[in-house]
Design a protein around this motif. Structure first.
Motif, PDB file in Angstrom:
ATOM      1  N   LYS A   1       0.832  -1.208   0.000  1.00 47.93           N
ATOM      2  CA  LYS A   1       0.000   0.000   0.000  1.00 47.93           C
ATOM      3  C   LYS A   1       0.865   1.256   0.000  1.00 47.93           C
ATOM      4  CE  LYS A   1      -3.971  -2.132   2.271  1.00 47.93           C
ATOM      5  NZ  LYS A   1      -4.798  -2.205   3.497  1.00 47.93           N
ATOM      6  N   TYR A   2       2.003   1.197   0.696  1.00 56.47           N
ATOM      7  CA  TYR A   2       2.902   2.348   0.735  1.00 56.47           C
ATOM      8  C   TYR A   2       3.448   2.666  -0.655  1.00 56.47           C
ATOM      9  CZ  TYR A   2       6.945   5.244   1.928  1.00 56.47           C
ATOM     10  OH  TYR A   2       7.863   6.256   1.989  1.00 56.47           O
TER      11      TYR A   2
ATOM     12  N   LEU B   1      -1.405   1.161  11.222  1.00 54.89           N
ATOM     13  CA  LEU B   1      -2.427   0.808  12.215  1.00 54.89           C
ATOM     14  C   LEU B   1      -2.601  -0.698  12.384  1.00 54.89           C
ATOM     15  CD1 LEU B   1      -4.487   1.975  14.198  1.00 54.89           C
ATOM     16  CD2 LEU B   1      -6.176   1.965  12.341  1.00 54.89           C
ATOM     17  N   PRO B   2      -2.630  -1.519  11.296  1.00 52.65           N
ATOM     18  CA  PRO B   2      -2.752  -2.973  11.487  1.00 52.65           C
ATOM     19  C   PRO B   2      -1.609  -3.571  12.323  1.00 52.65           C
ATOM     20  CG  PRO B   2      -3.203  -2.389   9.218  1.00 52.65           C
ATOM     21  CD  PRO B   2      -2.682  -1.152   9.870  1.00 52.65           C
TER      22      PRO B   2
ATOM     23  N   HIS C   1      -0.399   9.621  -1.737  1.00 52.95           N
ATOM     24  CA  HIS C   1      -0.166  10.542  -0.632  1.00 52.95           C
ATOM     25  C   HIS C   1       0.596   9.816   0.473  1.00 52.95           C
ATOM     26  CE1 HIS C   1      -2.816  13.442  -2.530  1.00 52.95           C
ATOM     27  NE2 HIS C   1      -3.704  12.462  -2.705  1.00 52.95           N
ATOM     28  N   ARG C   2       1.861  10.113   0.598  1.00 53.77           N
ATOM     29  CA  ARG C   2       2.709   9.424   1.580  1.00 53.77           C
ATOM     30  C   ARG C   2       2.369   9.827   3.017  1.00 53.77           C
ATOM     31  NH1 ARG C   2       6.862   6.875  -1.314  1.00 53.77           N
ATOM     32  NH2 ARG C   2       5.946   6.511  -3.348  1.00 53.77           N
ATOM     33  N   LEU C   3       1.634  10.920   3.194  1.00 52.52           N
ATOM     34  CA  LEU C   3       1.280  11.358   4.541  1.00 52.52           C
ATOM     35  C   LEU C   3       0.352  10.375   5.255  1.00 52.52           C
ATOM     36  CD1 LEU C   3       0.693  15.184   3.956  1.00 52.52           C
ATOM     37  CD2 LEU C   3       2.671  14.071   5.010  1.00 52.52           C
ATOM     38  N   ILE C   4      -0.212   9.464   4.478  1.00 48.56           N
ATOM     39  CA  ILE C   4      -1.148   8.487   5.062  1.00 48.56           C
ATOM     40  C   ILE C   4      -0.415   7.309   5.716  1.00 48.56           C
ATOM     41  CG2 ILE C   4      -1.504   6.864   3.146  1.00 48.56           C
ATOM     42  CD1 ILE C   4      -4.529   7.213   3.633  1.00 48.56           C
ATOM     43  N   LEU C   5       0.918   7.335   5.701  1.00 46.60           N
ATOM     44  CA  LEU C   5       1.721   6.231   6.243  1.00 46.60           C
ATOM     45  C   LEU C   5       1.341   5.845   7.679  1.00 46.60           C
ATOM     46  CD1 LEU C   5       4.036   4.213   5.969  1.00 46.60           C
ATOM     47  CD2 LEU C   5       5.611   6.032   6.684  1.00 46.60           C
TER      48      LEU C   5
END
Length: 500
Positions: free
Chosen positions: A239-240, A254-255, A245-249
Motif C-alpha cells: 500500500k505504501y 495501524l494494522p 499521498h505518503r502522509l497516510i503512512l
C-alpha cells in the motif's frame, strides 16, 4: 456404520474402560511396591462402608504416586509445601464434580471414594474430548483424513495411557495444549488483528494444569509473528508503494499496532490465572498465619502453611515450583544421571529416540526452512515447523532436567508430533473387502441411501467394513502389519497396555 469421528470417540471411551479394567486386575494380582513416597494422611473419623471397599478394589490401583497428591489437594487443599508442585486446575475440577456426585452417592460412600470416582469420570470425559480436538488439529495440519485418524487411534493407546485415566492432570493438559494449537490455526471467528484472542483461555488453563504449560504461549507468539511477517508487513509495503499521498503512512501502520495490542492482551489474559496461583502460594506459605488444619494433617515432617520459613519466599520473584522440585525431588540439571537410574533411562528411551531422530531429520531435510523460522517457502510446507521446535525443546529439557521416566507421559500429553510421526510410519494398506461398492452397499442397506463421503472413504478402506461397525475394533488391534516398523509400533503400543 460409524463415521471416523464416531469411531474415534467410541475407541477413546473403549480404551479408557479397558485401561481401568486392566489396572483393577493387575492391582489385585501384583503386590504393591513400598516406594517410600507421599501417602495422603487418612482422616481417622472417616467412615468406611462396603461400597468404599468395592471402590478401592476397582479403582485403588490408580491411586498411586502423584495421584495421591491430586486426590489429597482435591480433598484438603494445599496443606503442605510439597503439594505446591502440583497445579490446581485438575484437583479443583475433581473437587467440584465430587460435590455434585456426593449429593447422590454420599449415603453409600465417603467423600474420599467419591473423589476417586470423580477423578476417574473427569479424566474419562476429558480424554474423549482431547481425542476429538487432536483429530481436528491433525486434519488441519496433516491435510490427510487417514493420517489424522491413525494419529488419534495411536494417541488412545499411547505408552502413557494409564496416566491419562488415573487421577493425574495429563488428560486435562493434553486437551488444553491441543486446543491452544488448534485455535492458533483458526482463520475464522473472534479474531482481532488476525489473532484469535480466545486462544488465551486454553493457554491459561494449560498453565494451571501443568508447569510446562507456559511453553504453550510459544504457539500464540509464533502465530502472531508469522502473521505479521507474512501478511501485515507485505500489505503495508504494498500500500505504501501504491498510494500517492505518503502522509497516510501512519494509518498504514495501524494494522501492525493493533496486532501488537491484540497479542499483548492475549498474553496478559493467558497469564492472569498463573499469576493468581503464584500469589495464592505466596500468601499461603510465606505470610505468618494460623493454618487451622485438623490434627491428623499436622503430624508430618512437611512444611505447613503460614510458617514463612521456606527460602523461596525471600526470592526477588517468589515462585515455589523450582525450589520445591529441587528440594523434595532433587530435580535439576543432570542430577538424575546416576548408575541406579539406568533402568529408568531405558524405560524412557523409545519415545525420546523416536522424537529426537525424526525432529533432527526434519531439521536436516528442511534446513533452509528452519533458518527462515518456518516462514513461507516456495519449496517446503512450513506448517510443521513450530510443532517440531516445541516437542524438540521439551524432549531436550526432559533429557537434561527432569526425572527421565516422567518424559514419556510429559511428551505424550504435551505434543501431537509423536502420533504424527508414528502414523506416517504405519503402512497399513486397504482391506481387500473394503472397496467403494461394498461400502456403499452397506450404507444403502442401513437406509442412508447415499454414497459414503469421499473424505471418509480412506478410513473405511483402512478399517474395513467389519471394523467400521464396531465401537472398539480398530486397525491397531485387528490388522496384521505389513512391515517391521509398523509391527514395532503396534507391538509397543499393545505391550505398553499389557505392562501397565
Amino acid at each position: 456404520m460409524y463415521t471416523p469421528r464416531q469411531k474415534i470417540l467410541w475407541f477413546a471411551f473403549s480404551s479408557r474402560v479397558f485401561i481401568l479394567f486392566l489396572q483393577a486386575v493387575t492391582n489385585a494380582l501384583v503386590p504393591d511396591h513400598d516406594a517410600n513416597v507421599f501417602i495422603s494422611p487418612e482422616d481417622p473419623t472417616l467412615r468406611k462402608t462396603k461400597g468404599d471397599v468395592i471402590v478401592d478394589i476397582i479403582l485403588g490401583g490408580i491411586k498411586r504416586w502423584d495421584a495421591q497428591y491430586f486426590i489429597h489437594i482435591a480433598q484438603y487443599g494445599y496443606t503442605y509445601e510439597n503439594c505446591l508442585a502440583f497445579s490446581p486446575l485438575f484437583p479443583l475440577i475433581v473437587r467440584y464434580v465430587a460435590y455434585i456426585l456426593n449429593s447422590i452417592l454420599g449415603s453409600f460412600l465417603n467423600f474420599h471414594s467419591v473423589l476417586l470416582i470423580s477423578a476417574t469420570l473427569v479424566n474419562l470425559l476429558i480424554f474423549i474430548k482431547s481425542a476429538d480436538v487432536l483429530h481436528r488439529l491433525s486434519i488441519r495440519i496433516l491435510r490427510s483424513e487417514c493420517r489424522a485418524y491413525k494419529s488419534v487411534i495411536l494417541y488412545c493407546v499411547n505408552p502413557a495411557s494409564i496416566f491419562f485415566s488415573a487421577p493425574y492432570s495429563e488428560s486435562l493438559f493434553a486437551l488444553m495444549s491441543f486446543y491452544v494449537m488448534y485455535k492458533c490455526t483458526e482463520n475464522e471467528t473472534l479474531r482481532f488483528a488476525s489473532i484469535d484472542i480466545t486462544s488465551s483461555l486454553p493457554a491459561a488453563f494449560s498453565m494451571i494444569s501443568r508447569s510446562n504449560g507456559i511453553v504453550n504461549l510459544g504457539f500464540i507468539l509464533y502465530a502472531s509473528f508469522k502473521n505479521v511477517i507474512e501478511r501485515t508487513l507485505p500489505e503495508i509495503v504494498y500500500k505504501y508503494k501504491t498510494i500517492k499521498h505518503r502522509l497516510i503512512l501512519p494509518f498504514l501502520l495501524l494494522p501492525l499496532f493493533t496486532s501488537c495490542v491484540a497479542l499483548f492482551l492475549t498474553v496478559v489474559v493467558a497469564l492472569i490465572p498463573y499469576v493468581m496461583v503464584q500469589t495464592y502460594n505466596y500468601f499461603k506459605f510465606c505470610i505468618h498465619s494460623d493454618h487451622n488444619l485438623p490434627e491428623f494433617l499436622t503430624s508430618t515432617e512437611y512444611l505447613l502453611p503460614g510458617t514463612a520459613e521456606s527460602p523461596w519466599c525471600n526470592s526477588s520473584l517468589p515462585m515455589s515450583y523450582s525450589y520445591i522440585q529441587s528440594h523434595y525431588w532433587d530435580v535439576g540439571f543432570l542430577k538424575y544421571y546416576k548408575i541406579k537410574q539406568i533402568p529408568n533411562f531405558i524405560l524412557a528411551s523409545p519415545i525420546i529416540f523416536v522424537i529426537l531422530y525424526h525432529c533432527l531429520s526434519y531439521i536436516k531435510n528442511n534446513l533452509r526452512l528452519c533458518c527462515r523460522l518456518g516462514l513461507k517457502d516456495n519449496i517446503n510446507d512450513p506448517v510443521l515447523f513450530v510443532y517440531i521446535v516445541h516437542v524438540l525443546f521439551l524432549c531436550i529439557f526432559c533429557i537434561l532436567y527432569v526425572h527421565i521416566q516422567v518424559s514419556t507421559r510429559l511428551l505424550a500429553s504435551a505434543s501431537p508430533v509423536l502420533y504424527w510421526i508414528c502414523s506416517s510410519k504405519m503402512n497399513v494398506g486397504p482391506m481387500p473387502t473394503s472397496d467403494q461398492n461394498t461400502i456403499n452397499e452397506h450404507f444403502r442397506r442401513i437406509g442412508i441411501g447415499k454414497r459414503i463421503p469421499s473424505h471418509h472413504l480412506s478410513i473405511a478402506n483402512l478399517e474395513g467394513v467389519e471394523n467400521m461397525y464396531s465401537k472398539w475394533k480398530t486397525f491397531i488391534i485387528s490388522r496384521r502389519m505389513p512391515d517391521f516398523t509398523s509391527i514395532l509400533i503396534q507391538y509397543h503400543t499393545n505391550s505398553s497396555h499389557m505392562l501397565l
